[in-house]
Enzyme design. Structure first.
Site, mmCIF file in Angstrom:
data_model
loop_
_atom_site.group_PDB
_atom_site.id
_atom_site.type_symbol
_atom_site.label_atom_id
_atom_site.label_comp_id
_atom_site.label_asym_id
_atom_site.label_seq_id
_atom_site.Cartn_x
_atom_site.Cartn_y
_atom_site.Cartn_z
ATOM 1 N N THR A 1 0.845 -1.334 0.037
ATOM 2 C CA THR A 1 0.122 0.129 -0.158
ATOM 3 C C THR A 1 0.682 1.320 0.017
ATOM 4 O OG1 THR A 1 -1.877 -1.137 1.052
ATOM 5 C CG2 THR A 1 -1.841 1.286 1.207
ATOM 6 N N HIS B 1 -0.313 -9.905 -1.194
ATOM 7 C CA HIS B 1 0.361 -9.436 -2.297
ATOM 8 C C HIS B 1 1.933 -8.786 -1.951
ATOM 9 C CE1 HIS B 1 -0.460 -5.396 -0.171
ATOM 10 N NE2 HIS B 1 -1.624 -5.990 0.243
#
Length: 559
Positions: free
Chosen positions: A92, A499
């Site tokens: 992020t 991820h």
């Protein structure tokens, strides 16, 4: 620098004009054919980041979108179908930093959500203990300022060019989502997990403006209590549930999801449940609407262009909990689509969409859950970071005579103990190479890059190496970068998805740009990167590019 095999050739178009002597007529002073008048800049630029949205989900579910949200962007804007977060650690903070800086991690300095400082202490990407949240509890590692971001952003350049008359406001369900979009001179607001309020920090202001105070006082987050998240579409619109629907401590794994608190009234556990649902995104967009009205964004009395950054965090939480293959993820994207449509309708009334330029992208993609991948005959694993580090410690101790040479790890980063290496009279490169050789024998490990390799530059060897080179910062990063095999994730748990890798499913993100006066609609199949957004906006806004920007202008989409 982008490798030569990705560079786009530029064509220089030269227009010759004929010089005629004598007094100039009106015809002679008119603009030459083919030279267009400068298009007036947008009144408002809206940059939207959907946290954890893989590009393939947009394409797979596009026929189910409503008419005014994502479908509107796809049909009325430029759609880049091969767009990437082009760095190797796709999380992020790193992805959000790229959007408006146009820079890669080695330059912008945000190498992860967390990393290890030289003193051995963990650092959160947007922490700054000099500041605190306004009217909210502030922990040591809470995000309160952009101090760790080493570059400026498009918003900073916009404010500089306008003499600070342009306003830059950002809002997100995550502190890092708002702060890293806001840059150095914007104003960030973020969701508070314990109260469900949107707050800012004393880096930006001493007290809230009246409009933000009214929004907080109204407590819109409490309206979901005892209500449920139910599927938006008919049951037949969804594929069969994935064979491994994942559960977490936040939610069970079946619709409907009821929002409640163990105390029987809105409390921290209830506000936490809102995060893995459409509620957090609806609240974020409502706060953005309040900011448009309260700050007169797009109606700036000075005529300057304003910038509104919106990071929708819910999709990331949903995908982590259930996987992007799940019915929950499928429905959540449909819910986001409808909320975006409502937001665009609001902007149309307040500013007029003909005056608005919209960019939508994501900070990273997502891997499927390992269990789902294995059901598709893919060799996907869950690698426990602590167990892997313990094995590495043991292997190095055996190789170098009992010394403990690994200082710590935040995979994919591994930090070696330089003092211990020096005491043993060892060469760092020898320890790095021994560690890399061992790790490559472990299940689920594909590649290992060492500090020596990265310092010498490895970008020309492969695309994967290029992405990892960009992800590594000489002062901040570890001594080893560890890349798992495709669809393998670093996790000590037994459920959920993640991820963070350089593989296509993590780098491939949507990139949609819509603006009637500035953008040519249509699908663009050429390779593009998220770092191209800032230079493109700078071109449209006629401002200087951010200092660290390395992307290109997406001229193929400009009118």
């Amino acid at each position: 620098m982008r490798p030569t095999w990705l560079k786009t050739s530029l064509t220089l178009i030269m227009c010759a004009t004929l010089w005629l002597p004598g007094p100039a007529s009106a015809a002679q002073t008119a603009k030459p054919a083919g030279v267009a008048a400068q298009v007036k800049a947008p009144k408002l630029v809206v940059v939207m980041v959907i946290d954890g949205l893989p590009s393939e989900q947009v394409q797979r579910y596009r026929d189910q979108f409503g008419p005014g949200g994502l479908r509107r962007l796809l049909e009325q804007g430029a759609s880049f179908t091969d767009a990437h977060q082009a760095h190797g650690i796709t999380v992020t903070a790193v992805g959000h930093s790229a959007v408006l800086s146009g820079a890669y991690p080695y330059r912008h300095g945000i190498i992860g959500n967390n990393w290890i400082a030289s003193n051995g202490q963990q650092v959160y990407c947007t922490e700054d203990t000099r500041y605190h949240y306004i009217d909210e509890e502030t922990d040591t590692h809470d995000g309160t300022s952009p101090a760790n971001l080493r570059v400026d952003t498009l918003g900073d350049q916009l404010r500089y060019a306008s003499g600070n008359r342009s306003k830059v406001v950002t809002v997100s369900g995550k502190d890092r989502g708002a702060i890293l979009l806001a840059g150095k001179t914007g104003t960030a607001y973020m969701y508070m997990d314990k109260t469900g309020d949107f707050a800012s920090s004393t880096y930006y202001m001493d007290k809230y403006p009246a409009w933000a105070g009214r929004f907080r006082a109204a407590k819109p987050q409490d309206r979901y209590y005892a209500k449920s998240w139910k599927p938006l579409l008919d049951d037949k619109a969804y594929a069969d549930d994935a064979p491994y629907p994942e559960a977490t401590t936040i939610n069970t794994n079946r619709f409907p999801f009821t929002f409640y608190s163990d105390s029987g009234k809105p409390a921290a556990d209830y506000y936490g449940r809102l995060k893995a649902s459409p509620a957090i995104d609806e609240l974020t967009l409502e706060f953005a609407e309040a900011a448009v009205d309260g700050e007169q964004l797009g109606s700036n009395p000075t005529g300057a262009t304003d910038l509104l950054g919106i990071s929708l965090s819910g999709h990331d939480y949903v995908n982590h909990a259930y996987g992007p293959e799940s019915r929950m993820s499928h429905d959540h994207l449909q819910q986001i689509d409808r909320k975006i449509a409502q937001f665009f309708a609001f902007l149309d009334k307040r500013v007029g969409m003909d005056n608005v330029l919209v960019v939508l992208t994501a900070d990273h993609g997502f891997a499927n859950t390992a269990e789902f991948s294995r059901s598709q005959h893919v060799d996907a694993l869950r690698v426990d970071p602590k167990a892997l580090l313990d094995k590495l410690d043991g292997a190095l101790a055996e190789r170098f005579g009992g010394a403990k040479l690994v200082k710590t790890s935040l995979l994919p980063e591994v930090y070696l103990d330089y003092a211990a290496i020096e005491r043993r009279g060892l060469a760092r490169a020898d320890v790095e190479n021994a560690a890399a050789r061992f790790l490559l024998t472990q299940p689920g490990i594909s590649e290992v890059f060492t500090r020596t390799q990265l310092e010498q530059g490895i970008a020309a060897t492969s695309r994967l190496a290029t992405l990892m080179q960009r992800a590594w910062n000489r002062q901040l990063s570890g001594d080893l970068l560890v890349v798992p095999t495709p669809y393998t994730i670093f996790s000590s748990g037994t459920s959920g998805a993640s991820h963070g890798t350089p593989w296509q499913y993590d780098t491939s993100v949507p990139l949609l740009i819509m603006g009637k006066r500035w953008i040519r609609p249509g699908e663009q199949g050429g390779y593009t990167e998220v770092v191209d957004i800032a230079p493109t906006l700078a071109q449209i806004l006629h401002v200087r590019r951010p200092a660290g920007a390395e992307g290109r202008v997406l001229t193929e989409a400009l009118r």
